[in-house]
Design a protein around this motif. Structure first.
Motif, mmCIF file in Angstrom:
data_model
loop_
_atom_site.group_PDB
_atom_site.id
_atom_site.type_symbol
_atom_site.label_atom_id
_atom_site.label_comp_id
_atom_site.label_asym_id
_atom_site.label_seq_id
_atom_site.Cartn_x
_atom_site.Cartn_y
_atom_site.Cartn_z
ATOM 1 N N THR A 2 31.162 47.947 45.964
ATOM 2 C CA THR A 2 33.129 47.690 46.077
ATOM 3 C C THR A 2 33.329 48.598 46.959
ATOM 4 O O THR A 2 32.499 49.733 47.679
ATOM 5 N N MET A 6 36.452 46.824 51.036
ATOM 6 C CA MET A 6 36.492 45.527 50.125
ATOM 7 C C MET A 6 37.732 44.433 50.170
ATOM 8 O O MET A 6 38.658 45.277 50.282
ATOM 9 N N LYS A 7 37.907 43.137 50.407
ATOM 10 C CA LYS A 7 38.628 42.405 50.025
ATOM 11 C C LYS A 7 39.023 41.351 49.361
ATOM 12 O O LYS A 7 37.153 40.540 49.397
ATOM 13 N N ARG A 8 39.745 40.599 48.191
ATOM 14 C CA ARG A 8 39.056 39.791 47.633
ATOM 15 C C ARG A 8 40.356 38.298 48.351
ATOM 16 O O ARG A 8 41.532 38.809 48.501
ATOM 17 N N GLY A 9 39.728 37.667 48.372
ATOM 18 C CA GLY A 9 40.261 36.170 48.417
ATOM 19 C C GLY A 9 39.371 34.923 48.622
ATOM 20 O O GLY A 9 38.429 35.168 48.127
ATOM 21 N N GLY A 10 39.992 34.153 48.931
ATOM 22 C CA GLY A 10 39.619 32.514 48.521
ATOM 23 C C GLY A 10 39.038 31.802 50.513
ATOM 24 O O GLY A 10 39.385 32.724 51.225
ATOM 25 N N ASP A 13 42.273 32.511 52.896
ATOM 26 C CA ASP A 13 42.684 33.656 52.894
ATOM 27 C C ASP A 13 41.303 34.551 54.342
ATOM 28 O O ASP A 13 42.025 35.071 54.932
ATOM 29 N N LEU A 14 40.334 34.206 53.873
ATOM 30 C CA LEU A 14 39.061 33.958 55.079
ATOM 31 C C LEU A 14 39.675 33.892 56.394
ATOM 32 O O LEU A 14 39.965 34.280 57.571
ATOM 33 N N THR A 23 38.490 39.337 60.901
ATOM 34 C CA THR A 23 37.037 39.917 60.843
ATOM 35 C C THR A 23 35.502 40.189 61.499
ATOM 36 O O THR A 23 34.894 40.070 61.313
#
Length: 95
Positions: A2, A6-10, A13-14, A23
């Motif tokens: 955490t 931190m990022k969430r995505g598919g 998205d990346l 990135t």
């Protein structure tokens, strides 16, 4: 893991993040100092049976290739080099 970075995505998205340059690494580390000629001449491989801690480490590509070129076990050899350095530094401070 955490953290504020931190990022969430598919995958899509990346890909979009990569296109926007999000990135790319943000750390601006100082280059390592040059070692004196012969610095590693007396180095010895030391096998230790201690618990290892998994980490993510960025190293220069030529350094990684040097260790990989010596064959299987390049990460173990890299750890041995770091261990040798730690022990040398510890012996300096305990004299």
């Amino acid at each position: 893991m955490t953290g504020k970075n931190m990022k969430r995505g598919g995958l899509n998205d990346l890909r979009k993040m990569k296109e926007r340059g999000e990135t790319n690494p943000t750390v601006n580390a100082e280059p390592a100092p040059e070692l004196l000629k012969g610095f590693w001449d007396d180095a010895e491989m030391v096998n230790r049976t201690v618990t290892k801690e998994p980490i993510s480490l960025r190293v220069d590509a030529d350094v990684l290739e040097f260790f990989k070129a010596q064959g299987k076990g390049h990460l173990t050899r890299m750890n041995a080099v770091l261990r040798s350095y730690v022990e040398a530094q510890r012996s300096k401070t305990h004299q």
